[in-house]
Design a protein around this motif. Structure first.
Motif, short mmCIF file in Angstrom:
data_model
loop_
_atom_site.label_atom_id
_atom_site.label_comp_id
_atom_site.label_asym_id
_atom_site.label_seq_id
_atom_site.Cartn_x
_atom_site.Cartn_y
_atom_site.Cartn_z
N TRP A 146 12.26 -1.05 14.15
CA TRP A 146 12.81 -1.79 13.02
C TRP A 146 12.49 -1.04 11.73
N GLY A 147 13.38 -1.15 10.76
CA GLY A 147 13.18 -0.48 9.49
C GLY A 147 12.46 -1.35 8.48
N GLY A 148 11.97 -0.71 7.44
CA GLY A 148 11.36 -1.40 6.31
C GLY A 148 11.98 -0.89 5.02
N ARG A 149 11.76 -1.61 3.96
CA ARG A 149 12.34 -1.27 2.66
C ARG A 149 12.05 0.19 2.29
N GLY A 150 13.11 0.91 1.93
CA GLY A 150 12.97 2.30 1.51
C GLY A 150 13.06 3.32 2.62
N ASP A 151 13.07 2.88 3.88
CA ASP A 151 13.18 3.82 4.99
C ASP A 151 14.59 4.41 5.06
N VAL A 462 -1.33 5.38 2.65
CA VAL A 462 -0.44 5.11 1.54
C VAL A 462 -0.55 6.26 0.54
N LEU A 463 0.60 6.76 0.10
CA LEU A 463 0.63 7.86 -0.84
C LEU A 463 0.53 7.34 -2.27
N ALA A 464 0.01 8.18 -3.16
CA ALA A 464 -0.11 7.82 -4.57
C ALA A 464 1.25 7.44 -5.12
N GLY A 465 1.31 6.32 -5.85
CA GLY A 465 2.56 5.84 -6.42
C GLY A 465 3.27 4.84 -5.55
N ASP A 466 2.94 4.79 -4.25
CA ASP A 466 3.53 3.80 -3.36
C ASP A 466 2.72 2.50 -3.43
N THR A 467 3.31 1.42 -2.95
CA THR A 467 2.61 0.14 -2.88
C THR A 467 2.33 -0.21 -1.43
N LEU A 468 1.41 -1.14 -1.25
CA LEU A 468 1.22 -1.76 0.05
C LEU A 468 2.17 -2.95 0.11
N PRO A 522 -4.93 1.41 -7.55
CA PRO A 522 -5.61 2.24 -6.56
C PRO A 522 -6.31 1.47 -5.44
N ASP A 523 -6.45 0.12 -5.58
CA ASP A 523 -7.20 -0.59 -4.54
C ASP A 523 -6.30 -1.30 -3.54
N TYR A 524 -5.00 -1.49 -3.86
CA TYR A 524 -4.02 -2.07 -2.94
C TYR A 524 -4.44 -3.45 -2.42
N GLY A 525 -5.09 -4.23 -3.27
CA GLY A 525 -5.50 -5.57 -2.88
C GLY A 525 -6.79 -5.63 -2.11
#
Length: 581
Positions: A146-151, A462-468, A522-525
């Motif tokens: 299954w895909g996810g947003r941005g794939d 997770v790469l810098a600039g991306d979100t969780l 930087p902490d992603y929650g």
């Protein structure tokens, strides 16, 4: 699963360029050319009656272009785009032509493939921004692919009009009585139109149909995402920056991929007496051609002199293992061209029937920083189970073959007694973390508010600039999805009787609300180390009674003498986010 390292061949030339194309006119779905040899969709009156609804599923999906074939057969298309949203159909689908709910992936189509998008997709009843849906019954479509947003997505499959949603807007007008709106010629004839020509000569002109085009079902899908991945003990885990591409190939498209269910019948009423289950006429031929697609690579990092490393995992030891060829294309942009050899037989003359692969591609070396996260889904707290106090139909007892009432008399020998109708238990819910999908467990018996413990762990980079990104989709089952999938109209009406059967068919599942959370770096929650969250869904069905506010409800009938105030938010998800490095 097993991993193997493929040698890559350096190639200088890229794929041929394709010019952008215009949207295809959705009015073609009901054109005389489409209706030739039993193809196309068939419109209904502006104010359709109950039995007119059968016209909308005769067929429910019609090939946009049959080419040199006769309907319902057509050549598959190859579609490229970016995933905007993936979910299940919350309300469920028509059981008489489905074996399970559809998984819906909304695609922002590449400019070169916009010719596959219908004008109805971008019209007043269109998908957001003119997207195109890729639909596959989820029991046929494994979660890993299954895909996810941005794939990025490449899919091969059946290009169809969704005949069940004609949406005539704006309507047409009768050819002489121009003040009379219409959708079909029948709207311009007495008694429907009392002021129209009594001889019945008028036709409907100028209607705009908004049928959506879809790829439904696919027969091959490749979904690519970029993050931090590696292979640990044959499974995908956190690692350095790389692309992960998940591939699923199968001729089993469910109801939308079976010739019996998508063939036009001259009299739609005969659908009530047609039996296509068990499905046995698949339209797809996965061995007619190889499945080819490109894996996009991130820019080559400074100091990476070598070609990218590619590893391929077989998703199951029980599946066939067709050969996979991977060719590095220097670009720009850099990519890996992949060919899954579905059209090649093995030494014993056998062709692969299905295939499931995961392909990792990464530059060597790649010093790009990657944050290692773990997300653990530990529980789902169901606040409102979305079950009506009075079920859609009363409990029934029917013999499995003869369909006779077995509430008071035994069934004939070798026949079981089925329990039908009544209260329908259960939820179905799925959670993704950055495109990695899992199904929540132990929800089959949900009937009352309850907290169901879960044990799901997502290990990702997770790469810098991306979100969780955490996202969920699901529904609370009711009569239609809970009991009728894989039953023809004929079988369902025989078991349930006409009125209870029609009522059950019309009682869809209930929306449990939206869960969609983005957590930045930087902490992603994680709070810098580890943090537990409880997040409630938003919107959806259900709420509380208007006076007895401590009483949950789904519909007004659940609150005698009151009304049901819809608040949504039927569940809370409990999860922990840990930042490992």
């Amino acid at each position: 699963m097993r991993a193997m390292l493929l040698a890559l061949v350096l190639a200088a030339a890229g794929p041929p360029a394709r010019a952008p194309a215009a949207f295809i006119d959705s009015n073609l779905a009901v054109s005389p050319a489409a209706h030739a040899n039993g193809g196309g969709c068939y419109g209904t009156p502006l104010v359709p009656g109950l039995l007119d609804m059968l016209t909308l599923i005769d067929p429910e999906w019609a090939a946009v272009d049959v080419g040199s074939h006769s309907a319902p057969f057509s050549d598959p298309i190859t579609l490229h785009g970016t995933v905007a949203l993936a979910k299940i159909n919350e309300g469920g689908d028509l059981p008489a032509d489905h074996e399970g709910d559809d998984q819906n992936t909304f695609i922002t189509v590449d400019a070169a493939d916009l010719g596959f998008v219908g004008t109805g997709n971008v019209g007043p009843h269109g998908e957001e921004a003119g997207q195109l849906e890729v639909e596959w019954e989820f029991p046929k479509y494994p979660l890993f692919a299954w895909g996810g947003r941005g794939d990025r997505l490449t899919a091969v499959g059946r290009w169809i009009w969704d005949c069940g949603h004609p949406d005539p807007d704006p309507p047409g007008s009768c050819s002489l009585t121009m003040s009379q709106p219409c959708a079909i010629d029948g709207d311009c004839k007495p008694p429907t139109c009392a002021s129209c020509d009594p001889a019945g000569t008028e036709t409907c002109v100028g209607v705009t149909w908004n049928y959506h085009s879809e790829l439904h079902p696919p027969q091959a899908i490749a979904v690519t995402r970029t993050g931090g991945y590696s292979v640990v003990h044959g499974a995908v885990r956190f690692g350095r920056r790389s692309t992960r591409t998940d591939v699923w190939i199968s001729p089993d498209g469910g109801g939308a991929g079976d010739a019996c269910l998508v063939s036009h019948i001259a009299n739609p009423l005969n659908l009530l007496n047609t039996e296509c289950f068990p499905l046995h006429k698949p339209l797809a031929d996965v061995n007619a051609a190889d499945f080819a697609f490109d894996i996009p690579l991130p820019p080559r990092p400074r100091g990476a002199k070598r070609r990218p490393r590619v590893r391929i995992l077989d998703r199951s030891l029980t599946l066939p293992r067709p050969r996979v060829l991977a060719t590095f294309v220097a670009g720009p942009p850099p990519r890996v061209h992949v060919v899954v050899k579905m059209a090649k037989a093995d030494a014993r003359g056998r062709f692969p029937s299905k295939a499931g692969k995961t392909i990792l591609a990464a530059w060597r070396p790649d010093p790009t920083p990657v944050t290692h996260l773990q997300v653990q889904v530990i529980a789902i707290e169901i606040v409102n189970p979305l079950k009506p106090v009075t079920p859609a139909i009363a409990p029934l007892k029917r013999c499995a073959v003869s369909a006779q009432d077995c509430a008071t008399a035994p069934c004939p020998p070798l026949e079981g007694c089925l329990s039908l109708g009544g209260t329908v238990r259960g939820w179905e819910a799925f959670v993704e973390v950055n495109g990695d999908w899992r199904r929540l467990a132990n929800l089959n018996a949900v009937l009352d508010p309850v907290t169901v413990q879960q044990d799901l762990t997502y290990d990702l980079g997770v790469l810098a600039g991306d979100t969780l990104h955490l996202h969920a989709t699901g529904h609370s089952l009711d009569c239609r999805e809970g009991q009728l999938y894989g039953l023809s109209f004929k079988r369902a009406l025989a078991l349930y009787g006409f009125l209870p059967g029609a009522t059950c068919l019309n009682t869809e599942s209930h929306n449990i609300g939206t869960f969609d959370v983005d957590l930045p770096g930087p902490d992603y929650g994680s709070g810098g180390s580890s943090a537990t969250h409880v997040t409630q869904s938003v919107g959806g069905d259900g709420g509380h009674c208007s006076v007895s506010t401590d009483r949950r409800c789904l519909v007004d009938a659940d609150c005698p003498g009151q009304s049901c105030v819809v608040t949504g938010g039927s569940y809370k998800l409990h999860y922990t986010i840990t930042k490992l490095r």
